[in-house]
Design a protein around this motif. Structure first.
Motif, short mmCIF file in Angstrom:
data_model
loop_
_atom_site.label_atom_id
_atom_site.label_comp_id
_atom_site.label_asym_id
_atom_site.label_seq_id
_atom_site.Cartn_x
_atom_site.Cartn_y
_atom_site.Cartn_z
N LEU A 1 0.79 -1.26 -0.47
CA LEU A 1 -0.21 0.11 0.04
C LEU A 1 0.59 1.52 -0.14
O LEU A 1 0.67 1.99 -0.29
CB LEU A 1 -1.28 -0.16 1.30
CG LEU A 1 -2.14 -0.65 1.11
CD1 LEU A 1 -3.06 -0.75 2.23
CD2 LEU A 1 -3.53 -0.09 -0.17
N PHE B 1 1.07 3.71 -3.29
CA PHE B 1 -0.31 3.79 -3.79
C PHE B 1 -0.51 4.64 -2.30
O PHE B 1 -1.06 6.24 -3.21
CB PHE B 1 -0.98 2.82 -3.26
CG PHE B 1 -2.77 3.45 -3.31
CD1 PHE B 1 -3.20 3.77 -4.74
CD2 PHE B 1 -3.07 3.57 -2.87
CE1 PHE B 1 -4.83 4.33 -5.29
CE2 PHE B 1 -4.64 4.03 -2.28
CZ PHE B 1 -5.27 4.29 -3.68
N GLN C 1 -1.22 9.00 -3.71
CA GLN C 1 -2.43 9.62 -3.74
C GLN C 1 -1.92 10.89 -3.07
O GLN C 1 -2.66 12.41 -2.53
CB GLN C 1 -2.92 8.92 -2.21
CG GLN C 1 -4.21 7.62 -3.16
CD GLN C 1 -4.70 7.75 -5.09
OE1 GLN C 1 -5.26 8.99 -4.52
NE2 GLN C 1 -4.40 7.48 -5.41
N ALA D 1 -9.08 7.32 -0.47
CA ALA D 1 -8.56 6.12 -1.01
C ALA D 1 -8.32 5.29 -0.83
O ALA D 1 -7.87 4.24 -1.61
CB ALA D 1 -7.52 7.64 -2.25
N CYS E 1 -10.28 2.43 0.82
CA CYS E 1 -11.00 1.78 -0.61
C CYS E 1 -10.46 0.69 -1.03
O CYS E 1 -10.69 0.01 -1.72
CB CYS E 1 -12.30 2.83 -1.26
SG CYS E 1 -13.18 3.49 -1.18
N ARG E 2 -9.19 1.29 -1.68
CA ARG E 2 -8.34 0.02 -2.36
C ARG E 2 -7.67 -0.70 -1.01
O ARG E 2 -7.46 -2.02 -1.25
CB ARG E 2 -6.53 0.89 -2.34
CG ARG E 2 -5.49 0.44 -2.77
CD ARG E 2 -5.38 -0.08 -4.46
NE ARG E 2 -4.51 -0.50 -4.98
CZ ARG E 2 -4.22 -0.02 -5.76
NH1 ARG E 2 -4.59 1.28 -6.47
NH2 ARG E 2 -2.80 -0.08 -6.59
N GLY F 1 -11.03 -2.44 -1.44
CA GLY F 1 -11.28 -3.82 -2.37
C GLY F 1 -12.77 -2.83 -2.98
O GLY F 1 -13.52 -3.80 -3.85
N ARG G 1 -14.88 -0.25 -5.58
CA ARG G 1 -14.65 0.96 -6.60
C ARG G 1 -14.35 1.93 -6.47
O ARG G 1 -15.10 2.59 -5.80
CB ARG G 1 -15.34 0.04 -7.74
CG ARG G 1 -16.01 -1.27 -8.04
CD ARG G 1 -17.48 -1.32 -8.22
NE ARG G 1 -18.89 -0.84 -7.91
CZ ARG G 1 -19.15 -1.20 -8.08
NH1 ARG G 1 -19.74 -1.53 -9.04
NH2 ARG G 1 -20.76 -0.60 -7.25
N PRO G 2 -13.90 2.80 -7.18
CA PRO G 2 -13.11 4.49 -7.17
C PRO G 2 -14.63 5.10 -7.70
O PRO G 2 -14.92 6.31 -7.00
CB PRO G 2 -12.35 4.43 -8.17
CG PRO G 2 -11.80 3.10 -8.18
CD PRO G 2 -12.72 1.83 -8.27
N TYR H 1 -16.51 6.47 -4.54
CA TYR H 1 -15.30 6.80 -3.31
C TYR H 1 -16.20 7.78 -2.48
O TYR H 1 -16.76 7.45 -1.42
CB TYR H 1 -14.03 7.65 -3.54
CG TYR H 1 -13.41 6.94 -4.00
CD1 TYR H 1 -13.37 5.25 -3.96
CD2 TYR H 1 -12.24 7.36 -4.68
CE1 TYR H 1 -12.33 4.42 -4.45
CE2 TYR H 1 -10.96 6.12 -4.28
CZ TYR H 1 -10.92 4.51 -4.34
OH TYR H 1 -10.38 3.82 -4.74
N ASP I 1 -7.60 -8.53 -1.96
CA ASP I 1 -8.00 -7.44 -1.32
C ASP I 1 -8.46 -7.88 0.36
O ASP I 1 -8.72 -9.07 0.33
CB ASP I 1 -9.30 -6.46 -1.43
CG ASP I 1 -10.10 -6.71 -2.01
OD1 ASP I 1 -10.56 -7.87 -1.32
OD2 ASP I 1 -10.60 -6.97 -3.70
#
Length: 401
Positions: A112, A115, A119, A146, A149-150, A153, A155-156, A159, A210
């Protein structure tokens, strides 16, 4: 609530709208006694005693009692909060925590980090124009959202709706605030329960790499590790734990650095101080300002007769500025090596599973922001919640440099 045994114990009126744990009266009380009385029961003000009591098995979370204390005896808030993992002890807590330990692996945290950095850089780009920005709305909410959610799992495209619910879940520790708190919290719980059910079905049909998929796999194993209701509760609780406290901690860090611009400049020159800076902002202005417990039995502790059912609040911010535990406790210093850990993640069996992730998020954010932008200045009024529970401004108007 039992009456404190010691005569002339200090009294702090935490219901006074002007009350704050930064007030001189708090530290006068701390010098006199390790605890104070209040309209909400006893307040533990010193580090050693707060740390001891957070680990004491004679104290429990007792989610049912907490709900009843605030007049909630049923409904979606009650049904989410009472079975929450932190409100279990003994074998039940070990079973659920063991399941979560398998999901919060060092490998997943390492994967992570890039990522999180990406971000943080993307969000910092939006602040790098010399203008005024609401840091909470433009950075503080989005980074942990973000990441969460990552991790799960999600979905963007989900959000935005997800973020509104997650931001309101923290109100569960501000039920004494009145107003529309209960309505907002109930809406958040209902929305997230529905989403968690959808997420479980999605991961059953399309498992991925995830955390949600790992938890769903344990549920599908059918060996009694976790029921569907427990799985839904774990997912909703993860959302709360991974988002709300971190967004507030990021905002609180900006408030602290706005009052100590030299420390910000130092961090910009020496990014290797990021890890210490994280520990110091959590000590100085923690997002978890207090942690509550109920006595499960009668016992004596340091001259206090604790009676079964007594409500005790560990005052994290006050304890983390206790001169008995910290050298130069009244100084914000990102170069300091602190000998004791922060209390906001709890202690003992209930130590927060997401503590490592929160540190990575705040550390990456601070190192990117301080390298790219000048010191933050608060350029508008701030509104804070009541002094108990989750702490952080709902909006934070800032200008950098």
């Amino acid at each position: 609530m039992a009456t404190p045994a010691a005569p002339n114990v200090p009294f702090l009126d935490v219901l006074d709208p002007a009350f704050t744990f930064e007030a001189p009266e708090v530290y006068t009380a701390q010098a006199e006694s390790w605890y104070a009385d209040s309209p909400f029961g006893l307040l533990v003000l010193r580090y050693e005693e707060a740390n001891d009591l957070l680990r004491d098995r004679r104290l429990t979370h007792d989610g049912r009692r907490y709900m009843n204390t605030h007049g909630i005896t049923g409904g979606p808030i009650y049904d989410w909060f009472v079975p929450m993992i932190v409100n279990h002890d003994g074998d039940e807590h070990r079973r659920l925590r063991g399941l979560m330990n398998k999901a919060f692996t060092a490998r997943r945290m390492a994967l992570l980090r890039p990522f999180i950095r990406e971000q943080a850089e993307r969000l910092t780009d939006r602040l790098d124009d010399g203008g005024t920005h609401d840091f909470v709305a433009e950075f503080g909410i989005h980074l942990p959202l973000a990441v969460m959610c990552r991790l799960l799992g999600v979905r963007p495209e989900d959000y935005d709706s997800f973020g509104t619910w997650t931001a309101d879940l923290g109100l569960v520790f501000g039920l004494s605030g009145g107003g529309d708190v209960v309505a907002r919290l109930e809406s958040a719980v209902n929305g997230l329960n529905d989403y968690a059910d959808h997420l479980i079905d999605d991961k059953i049909a399309r498992p991925a790499d995830d955390l949600s998929s790992d938890l769903v796999a344990a549920y599908q194993a059918g060996d009694g590790q976790v029921s569907r209701a427990e799985l839904r509760n774990l997912l909703v609780t993860l959302v709360f734990a991974a988002h709300d406290t971190t967004r507030h901690q990021l905002a609180n860090a900006m408030v602290a650095f706005s009052q100590h611009p030299g420390q910000w400049a130092l961090l910009g020159r020496q990014p290797e101080l990021a890890a210490r800076a994280v520990e110091e902002v959590m000590r100085w202005r923690p997002s978890t300002g207090s942690v509550y417990r109920f006595a499960a039995e009668d016992f004596h502790y340091k001259g206090l007769a604790v009676e079964k059912g007594m409500y005790l609040t560990m005052c994290v911010q006050a304890a983390q500025r206790d001169p008995r535990a910290y050298k130069n406790a009244d100084r914000f210093d990102i170069t300091a090596v602190r000998d004791v850990p922060p209390l906001q993640f709890g202690a003992g069996p209930h130590h927060c599973l997401g503590a490592a992730l929160a540190r990575v998020e705040v550390g990456e954010a601070l190192s990117v922001l301080a390298a790219r932008l000048g010191p933050p200045s608060v350029v508008g009024p701030l509104t804070w919640p009541g002094p108990l529970g989750i702490q952080g401004p709902e909006a934070l108007p800032l200008r950098f440099g």
